[in-house]
Scaffold this active site. Structure first.
Site, PDB file in Angstrom:
ATOM      1  N   SER A 160       3.956   2.013   8.478  1.00 37.41           N
ATOM      2  CA  SER A 160       3.751   1.070   7.381  1.00 37.41           C
ATOM      3  C   SER A 160       5.059   0.853   6.627  1.00 37.41           C
ATOM      4  O   SER A 160       5.697   1.810   6.192  1.00 37.41           O
ATOM      5  CB  SER A 160       2.691   1.605   6.417  1.00 37.41           C
ATOM      6  OG  SER A 160       1.428   1.628   7.012  1.00 37.41           O
ATOM      7  N   HIS A 199       0.817  -1.213   0.000  1.00 39.50           N
ATOM      8  CA  HIS A 199       0.000   0.000   0.000  1.00 39.50           C
ATOM      9  C   HIS A 199       0.851   1.263   0.000  1.00 39.50           C
ATOM     10  O   HIS A 199       0.377   2.331  -0.385  1.00 39.50           O
ATOM     11  CB  HIS A 199      -1.018  -0.002   1.152  1.00 39.50           C
ATOM     12  CG  HIS A 199      -0.463   0.201   2.520  1.00 39.50           C
ATOM     13  ND1 HIS A 199      -0.144  -0.828   3.373  1.00 39.50           N
ATOM     14  CD2 HIS A 199      -0.194   1.334   3.212  1.00 39.50           C
ATOM     15  CE1 HIS A 199       0.288  -0.351   4.518  1.00 39.50           C
ATOM     16  NE2 HIS A 199       0.274   0.957   4.452  1.00 39.50           N
ATOM     17  N   ASP A 256       1.402  -7.804   2.210  1.00 40.69           N
ATOM     18  CA  ASP A 256       1.489  -6.357   1.990  1.00 40.69           C
ATOM     19  C   ASP A 256       2.952  -5.933   1.820  1.00 40.69           C
ATOM     20  O   ASP A 256       3.584  -5.424   2.747  1.00 40.69           O
ATOM     21  CB  ASP A 256       0.852  -5.631   3.184  1.00 40.69           C
ATOM     22  CG  ASP A 256       0.489  -4.190   2.844  1.00 40.69           C
ATOM     23  OD1 ASP A 256       0.988  -3.671   1.841  1.00 40.69           O
ATOM     24  OD2 ASP A 256      -0.301  -3.586   3.604  1.00 40.69           O
TER      25      ASP A 256
END
Length: 713
Positions: free
Chosen positions: A648, A87, A224
């Site tokens: 992240s 992402h 991810d």
């Protein structure tokens, strides 16, 4: 009881204690106190403080990067390979995607370095060193200064310190950040690399498996991750994109562990968390709930519904809006969860109880009573005075500045510095052109109509821009007719208006364009809101700074860490599951078995659709050296590391400093962690590095990338 049974019982008790241990805090690597270092050692850290952070030589911090200024990443090869989240790389993948070459849906693999794709505007940032400059900065603050004067004095010194850094070396960037609500200031020295190329992206069925439904939830089965490569000039120094650039040779490369983890193992996370408000007053938390969070919930739900309907029926729109939708929905769901968790976990009650204890301490301590007797009454009054304009500002930002893309583009052009440095002007124009390429005019018009109605419904008439009067008088209050006319008459719904402006077309008056009229009304409204907020905001800033300073004195016996502020931080704890509710217990990892279960349980749902060839590969159980001790493939795992947005892509390391995986999410039950850490519930969700390598090698057939890594087993 036999002696060996006593030893077994003692070992079990020790393990149970270790598993349950959670350590709050996002710590600065160069400012770890003795108690924190000792706790890390007790939990299993085998590295010294110098091996974690060394401003003069290679250390673990040199393998960790800020990725684009909005995520984190980790360097894993001598040739500059960087792992981050899918992402985090989604915008880059989307920019290179077309219906014919749908890298979002099918993934991307560069078979050799000539196929690696450049990404203008993307950079990675390495931390060189940090230095406490508090005394120098605060010497500029004189008694009697108001908040505006204080801010000007502080900013001037901070800019001077930053300029001194860049004067020594033009490849360095100096940034002075505020810590503890402006009670401390630290200089961070960085080096940026601006040639960052896409190397590998898994298909969205891996990188976004579960999409919105699974976001912020456990158990997760999302791969991810994305792979990029840093390029540099032939001298290994930063350089703009050039075919002549070579892979960057890093100071330190993170070794990758294939040994995995067990419950209770030490785990630490290194990255760039964005923002927390752990010292924020109860009044501040309440304001955040009812302004920023609620505005994101109300406005984005309307906008996203329109986007998603269009994306589901048109592949071109799906590609254009994938990254925008992902970014928007992520914080939309976060805001929903934060408000619910604050109420469910009684965060405000806990904060108010702490404030009562602090008030009592202030009353009982003469020197504190003299300075802070009216601290809380002043803060409460200031937040009350800011309530209405703060709510209007939150909805204004979400509705117009984060809403219709026509408005965003027109504002960007109106405020563009065409007289700036050539490189910055060219970059800015490229950004505007790229946004036009990803904008659909008819869809944007639908969003604009919906935003007009939403804003009117949510704010007081005092904060309506003047064009609402035009809509009421000339268009009988019909938002659709107004929008149809606006989009038909403006030249700024496409690049045509910008082109005519840049070419000095005498038949086009930029400032008479109807989209610019809208922007001028918006700017006027923003000024009105800001003026209404100016005085209470200054009082709040001063009050929150004094409150934070008082809390640090009140907690003098405990080590205190600063709130996250997008600088490099370390958090640590152990690998562990959790119990979110009575009778519910989550183990600390998931396996590929859960992918099959979710595919079966969600028939026809594109968020859980997986390519048949990937399902066949997983069903074959040909996991090779990436399998765990049970010959299973772990996908995701949990630790109690303290993280937030910006983390992240952060590296998750074991006690030897070996890479276990990448952090990519928090959990729903403790999503209010930005304002209070919940040791019993808060978990960091990571993707297992072995699953990453399995997808790269077995699915992507990219063994050449695996050969670059420092694999440890």
């Amino acid at each position: 009881m036999k002696l060996r049974h006593l030893w077994a019982l003692a070992a079990c008790l020790l393990l149970a204690t270790r598993v349950a241990r959670a350590d709050e805090g996002m710590w600065m690597l160069g400012n770890l106190d003795k108690d924190t270092r000792r706790t890390m050692k007790e939990l299993g850290l085998q590295l010294t403080a110098r091996q974690l952070y060394d401003p003069h030589g290679p250390s673990l911090k040199d393998a960790v990067v800020s990725f684009g200024g909005f995520c984190s990443g980790v360097v894993v090869s001598d040739s500059g390979l960087v792992l981050t989240n899918h992402h985090c790389g989604l915008e880059s993948v989307q920019e290179h995607s077309t219906v014919e070459h749908d890298y979002l849906r099918n993934g991307f693999v560069a078979r050799n370095r000539s196929e690696e794709l450049p990404n203008p505007g993307l950079f990675v940032r390495f931390l060189i060193k940090q230095e406490n400059v508090t005394r120098r900065v605060l010497r500029a603050v004189k008694p009697g200064m108001d908040e505006h004067e204080r801010a000007l004095a502080v900013d001037s010194v901070c800019r001077l310190i930053a300029d001194e850094t860049m004067a020594e070396d033009t490849t360095l960037l100096g940034v002075v950040d505020s810590y503890y609500s402006g009670n401390e200031y630290w200089l961070s020295v960085y080096r940026d690399y601006n040639d960052v190329r896409l190397v590998f992206a898994p298909p969205s069925s891996v990188g976004k498996f579960g999409w919105e439904k699974d976001n912020w939830e456990w158990p997760r089965h999302t791969g991810d991750f994305c792979v990029f490569r840093i390029y540099a000039g032939k001298d290994n120094r930063p350089a703009g994109y050039s075919p002549d650039n070579v892979p960057y040779c890093p100071r330190y490369v993170a070794p990758v562990s294939l040994d995995g983890y067990r419950e209770g193992d030490f785990c630490m996370t290194l990255g760039y968390p964005g923002y927390t408000g752990r010292y924020l007053s109860s009044f501040g938390i309440e304001e955040q709930m009812h302004t920023q969070n609620q505005a994101q919930i109300d406005v984005r739900s309307v906008k996203q519904d329109l986007w998603k309907q269009a994306m589901e029926h048109d592949d071109t729109l799906r590609i254009k809006y994938a990254s925008k939708y992902d970014e928007s929905s992520n914080y939309w769901k976060n805001s929903i969860g934060v408000n619910r968790a604050i109420e469910r976990l009684h965060v405000l009650d806990g904060k108010r109880a702490l404030e009562e204890r602090l008030k009592q301490w202030i009353r009982q301590t003469p020197e504190e009573r003299k300075k802070l007797l009216h601290l809380f009454t002043d803060l409460e009054l200031s937040y009350k005075n800011r309530r209405k304009p703060a709510r209007a500002q939150a909805y204004f930002i979400e509705t117009f500045l984060n809403g219709p893309e026509l408005v965003q583009q027109a504002l960007s052009i109106l405020n563009f510095d065409f007289e700036g440095e050539r490189e910055m002007v060219e970059k800015g124009l490229r950004d505007i052109a790229r946004k036009y390429a990803d904008m659909d005019v008819e869809l944007d018009k639908k969003v604009f109509v919906a935003m007009l109605q939403t804003y009117r419904d949510k704010v007081e008439p005092d904060f309506l821009p003047d064009f609402y009067r035009t809509i009421d008088t000339l268009y009988a209050g019909n938002f659709q007719t107004y929008a149809d006319t606006l989009y038909a008459r403006t030249e700024l719904a496409t690049p045509r208006g910008l082109k005519r402006f840049l070419e000095r077309d005498t038949t086009y008056n930029f400032f008479y364009d109807p989209a610019i009229d809208v922007c001028l009304d918006l700017i006027t409204t923003a000024l009105v809101i800001n003026m209404r907020m100016k005085e209470p905001s200054a009082n709040i800033e001063r009050g929150e700074r004094r409150l934070t300073d008082a809390l640090r004195r009140f907690r003098r016996q405990k080590g205190t860490y600063p709130d996250a502020n997008s600088t490099m931080r370390l958090s640590f704890g152990t690998v562990c599951g959790y119990r979110p509710a009575d009778g519910v217990e989550y183990r600390y990892y998931t396996t590929t078995e859960g992918i099959f279960e979710k595919v079966k349980d969600n028939p026809g749902n594109p968020d859980f659709s997986v390519q048949p060839e990937l399902l066949d590969l997983l069903a074959s159980r040909d996991f090779g050296r990436y399998a765990d001790e049970k010959k299973d493939m772990k996908v995701c795992f949990l630790s109690n590391n303290d993280i937030t947005g910006g983390n992240s892509g952060s590296a998750m390391f074991n006690g030897k400093g070996e890479l276990l995986g990448l952090a990519f999410d928090g959990n729903w039950e403790a999503i209010s962690s930005d304002v209070r850490y919940e040791p019993r519930l808060q978990r960091c969700i990571g993707v297992d590095v072995r699953y990453i390598l399995f997808i790269i090698e077995k699915y992507g057939k990219a063994s050449h990338l695996i050969r670059e890594l420092h694999l440890e087993q």
